[in-house]
Design a protein around this motif. Structure first.
Motif, PDB file in Angstrom:
ATOM      1  N   GLY A   1      -3.994  40.099  80.571  1.00 42.75           N
ATOM      2  CA  GLY A   1      -3.906  39.750  79.153  1.00 42.75           C
ATOM      3  C   GLY A   1      -2.819  40.482  78.389  1.00 42.75           C
ATOM      4  N   PHE A   2      -3.027  40.544  77.077  1.00 43.32           N
ATOM      5  CA  PHE A   2      -1.990  41.018  76.145  1.00 43.32           C
ATOM      6  C   PHE A   2      -1.260  42.279  76.612  1.00 43.32           C
ATOM      7  N   CYS A   3       0.065  42.221  76.505  1.00 45.39           N
ATOM      8  CA  CYS A   3       0.909  43.399  76.735  1.00 45.39           C
ATOM      9  C   CYS A   3       1.306  43.963  75.365  1.00 45.39           C
ATOM     10  N   ARG A   4       1.997  45.099  75.382  1.00 45.79           N
ATOM     11  CA  ARG A   4       2.391  45.717  74.102  1.00 45.79           C
ATOM     12  C   ARG A   4       3.331  44.820  73.305  1.00 45.79           C
ATOM     13  N   GLY A   5       4.263  44.152  74.013  1.00 42.95           N
ATOM     14  CA  GLY A   5       5.247  43.309  73.321  1.00 42.95           C
ATOM     15  C   GLY A   5       4.582  42.167  72.571  1.00 42.95           C
ATOM     16  N   VAL A   6       3.559  41.579  73.190  1.00 47.53           N
ATOM     17  CA  VAL A   6       2.847  40.467  72.549  1.00 47.53           C
ATOM     18  C   VAL A   6       2.042  40.988  71.357  1.00 47.53           C
ATOM     19  N   ARG A   7       1.341  42.106  71.557  1.00 52.44           N
ATOM     20  CA  ARG A   7       0.566  42.681  70.437  1.00 52.44           C
ATOM     21  C   ARG A   7       1.471  42.952  69.245  1.00 52.44           C
TER      22      ARG A   7
ATOM     23  N   ARG B   1      22.660  31.410  56.676  1.00 48.94           N
ATOM     24  CA  ARG B   1      21.782  30.522  55.910  1.00 48.94           C
ATOM     25  C   ARG B   1      20.984  31.291  54.855  1.00 48.94           C
ATOM     26  N   GLY B   2      21.161  32.602  54.863  1.00 47.88           N
ATOM     27  CA  GLY B   2      20.467  33.423  53.865  1.00 47.88           C
ATOM     28  C   GLY B   2      19.001  33.638  54.196  1.00 47.88           C
ATOM     29  N   LEU B   3      18.648  33.504  55.475  1.00 49.95           N
ATOM     30  CA  LEU B   3      17.241  33.700  55.858  1.00 49.95           C
ATOM     31  C   LEU B   3      16.942  35.193  55.965  1.00 49.95           C
ATOM     32  N   LYS B   4      15.698  35.545  55.669  1.00 49.03           N
ATOM     33  CA  LYS B   4      15.276  36.942  55.851  1.00 49.03           C
ATOM     34  C   LYS B   4      14.639  37.029  57.236  1.00 49.03           C
ATOM     35  N   ILE B   5      15.262  37.829  58.105  1.00 48.42           N
ATOM     36  CA  ILE B   5      14.836  37.860  59.512  1.00 48.42           C
ATOM     37  C   ILE B   5      13.717  38.879  59.720  1.00 48.42           C
ATOM     38  N   ILE B   6      12.668  38.434  60.398  1.00 45.50           N
ATOM     39  CA  ILE B   6      11.619  39.351  60.871  1.00 45.50           C
ATOM     40  C   ILE B   6      11.692  39.259  62.393  1.00 45.50           C
ATOM     41  N   ASP B   7      12.147  40.330  63.012  1.00 50.05           N
ATOM     42  CA  ASP B   7      12.485  40.254  64.439  1.00 50.05           C
ATOM     43  C   ASP B   7      11.327  40.763  65.301  1.00 50.05           C
ATOM     44  N   ALA B   8      10.657  39.837  65.999  1.00 51.99           N
ATOM     45  CA  ALA B   8       9.524  40.225  66.854  1.00 51.99           C
ATOM     46  C   ALA B   8       9.937  40.302  68.327  1.00 51.99           C
ATOM     47  N   THR B   9      11.243  40.388  68.583  1.00 48.81           N
ATOM     48  CA  THR B   9      11.696  40.497  69.979  1.00 48.81           C
ATOM     49  C   THR B   9      11.073  41.732  70.626  1.00 48.81           C
ATOM     50  N   CYS B  10      10.517  41.563  71.817  1.00 45.60           N
ATOM     51  CA  CYS B  10       9.927  42.710  72.528  1.00 45.60           C
ATOM     52  C   CYS B  10      11.014  43.763  72.782  1.00 45.60           C
ATOM     53  N   PRO B  11      10.718  45.033  72.557  1.00 47.47           N
ATOM     54  CA  PRO B  11      11.725  46.084  72.808  1.00 47.47           C
ATOM     55  C   PRO B  11      12.240  46.065  74.250  1.00 47.47           C
ATOM     56  N   LEU B  12      11.426  45.596  75.189  1.00 48.10           N
ATOM     57  CA  LEU B  12      11.874  45.589  76.586  1.00 48.10           C
ATOM     58  C   LEU B  12      12.836  44.432  76.858  1.00 48.10           C
ATOM     59  N   VAL B  13      12.773  43.407  76.031  1.00 48.96           N
ATOM     60  CA  VAL B  13      13.784  42.336  76.101  1.00 48.96           C
ATOM     61  C   VAL B  13      15.058  42.831  75.408  1.00 48.96           C
TER      62      VAL B  13
ATOM     63  N   VAL C   1      10.761  34.333  61.525  1.00 52.04           N
ATOM     64  CA  VAL C   1      10.357  35.298  62.555  1.00 52.04           C
ATOM     65  C   VAL C   1      10.999  34.877  63.872  1.00 52.04           C
ATOM     66  N   PHE C   2      11.676  35.818  64.536  1.00 50.47           N
ATOM     67  CA  PHE C   2      12.188  35.560  65.887  1.00 50.47           C
ATOM     68  C   PHE C   2      11.090  35.927  66.880  1.00 50.47           C
ATOM     69  N   SER C   3      10.906  35.097  67.892  1.00 52.12           N
ATOM     70  CA  SER C   3       9.776  35.279  68.815  1.00 52.12           C
ATOM     71  C   SER C   3       9.972  36.490  69.730  1.00 52.12           C
ATOM     72  N   ALA C   4       8.916  36.830  70.471  1.00 50.90           N
ATOM     73  CA  ALA C   4       8.952  37.983  71.386  1.00 50.90           C
ATOM     74  C   ALA C   4      10.027  37.835  72.460  1.00 50.90           C
ATOM     75  N   HIS C   5      10.484  36.587  72.693  1.00 51.21           N
ATOM     76  CA  HIS C   5      11.455  36.359  73.780  1.00 51.21           C
ATOM     77  C   HIS C   5      12.889  36.651  73.367  1.00 51.21           C
ATOM     78  N   GLY C   6      13.118  36.843  72.060  1.00 54.35           N
ATOM     79  CA  GLY C   6      14.462  37.166  71.594  1.00 54.35           C
ATOM     80  C   GLY C   6      15.318  35.935  71.367  1.00 54.35           C
ATOM     81  N   VAL C   7      16.477  36.160  70.759  1.00 59.46           N
ATOM     82  CA  VAL C   7      17.401  35.054  70.441  1.00 59.46           C
ATOM     83  C   VAL C   7      18.821  35.471  70.817  1.00 59.46           C
ATOM     84  N   PRO C   8      19.716  34.492  71.024  1.00 53.93           N
ATOM     85  CA  PRO C   8      21.120  34.841  71.235  1.00 53.93           C
ATOM     86  C   PRO C   8      21.727  35.335  69.918  1.00 53.93           C
ATOM     87  N   PRO C   9      22.793  36.138  69.979  1.00 53.08           N
ATOM     88  CA  PRO C   9      23.401  36.658  68.748  1.00 53.08           C
ATOM     89  C   PRO C   9      23.868  35.552  67.804  1.00 53.08           C
TER      90      PRO C   9
END
Ligand code: SF4
Length: 275
Positions: free
Chosen positions: A10-16, A85-97, A68-76
């Motif tokens: 089940g849940f890992c730290r990145g998902v939590r 686009r003036g969006l306010k980013i909330i970055d949920a990318t897992c630190p290990l990614v 919100v950017f997902s746990a899987h991360g996004v390209p630059p």
């Protein structure tokens, strides 16, 4: 019927961490989430109920809104588009990614070409490849080694965080026959993937069937199914007990695990159903 609850599961730290960020963001509405926050259908449905708007393109979030950017991360490039686009980013990318992104940037800065082991259409892979597309050769299997340009002898090897450890070791051993390989000091396959795979490898030979609670697009869950099958058990990947075959109770012994994005209550429901 003996049932073994496989641990850890089940849940890992990145998902939590990703879900905590989304919970905090949802204290105000609206919140847009680029792609699935984690690859689990039950979780996505629950967050849709809470008001999260899942979108597949930056353009689907109105200018000035929160994304919100997902746990899987996004390209630059995606990050740049969001800023433009003036969006306010909330970055949920897992630190290990994020660690793998940083390695891709650093090896590229040092002019060392990169071989990246991963699954082509996975969001994490698109994100890492986006850091240096001209410097990264993506391979998925031993057969793909022939695709690697032969002009260079030395390559850095990075991997997706949720690969099958044994398969990855075989590919890296094959690469070492042809190339001089540099690997990051700390392996890219994450601790959660490694521990869940090891637990399934140990338990699968002792049971007739292994149930993996997780979604069909969850990379780490798919790997757990493959590992259970390779160990000789019948294996099922299901979002919940409702998706199991009708004759599942025919097995004399069953092991239950869960992918890193599957909530524990689904495991407990499955346990109650089988008891
Ligand atoms: S599986 Fe590993 S890399 Fe993916 S979110 Fe969990 S800890 Fe992070």
């Amino acid at each position: 019927m003996p049932i073994v609850l496989i641990e850890p599961r089940g849940f890992c730290r990145g998902v939590r961490q990703a879900l905590e960020l989304l919970d905090r963001a949802l204290q105000e509405n609206p919140v847009y989430v680029l792609n699935e926050i984690v690859h689990n259908k039950t979780i996505i449905a629950a967050y849709q109920q809470k008001g999260a708007c899942f979108v597949q393109n930056i353009q689907d979030a109105p200018p000035g809104s929160r994304i919100v950017f997902s746990a899987h991360g996004v390209p630059p490039e995606t990050r740049r588009e969001a800023i433009q686009r003036g969006l306010k980013i909330i970055d949920a990318t897992c630190p290990l990614v994020q660690k793998v992104h940083a390695e891709a940037i650093e090896f590229t800065r040092r002019h060392i070409p990169i071989i990246y082991l991963g699954h082509k259409n996975h969001e994490e892979v698109r994100g890492v490849c986006g850091e240096a597309p001209q410097n990264i050769t993506l391979i998925e299997s031993i057969d793909d080694i022939q695709l690697i340009p032969r002009g260079r002898r030395q390559y850095a090897v990075l991997t997706q965080t949720t690969l099958n450890i044994e398969d990855t070791q075989k590919i890296i051993a094959a690469l070492k026959k042809d190339f001089q390989i540099i690997e990051p000091k700390q392996k890219d396959i994450c601790y959660a993937t490694a521990a869940r795979q090891e637990a399934v490898r140990k338990t699968a030979p002792q049971v007739e069937a292994v149930l993996i609670i997780g979604s069909q697009n969850s990379s780490n869950s798919i790997r757990l199914k493959e590992i259970a099958e390779a160990a000789g058990a019948k294996a099922y990947l299901a979002d919940s007990y409702r998706d199991l075959p009708a004759d599942i109770k025919k097995y004399k012994s069953i092991g239950i695990t869960a992918g890193a994005s599957a909530p524990e209550y689904l495991v407990q429901e499955c346990l109650a159903y089988l008891a």
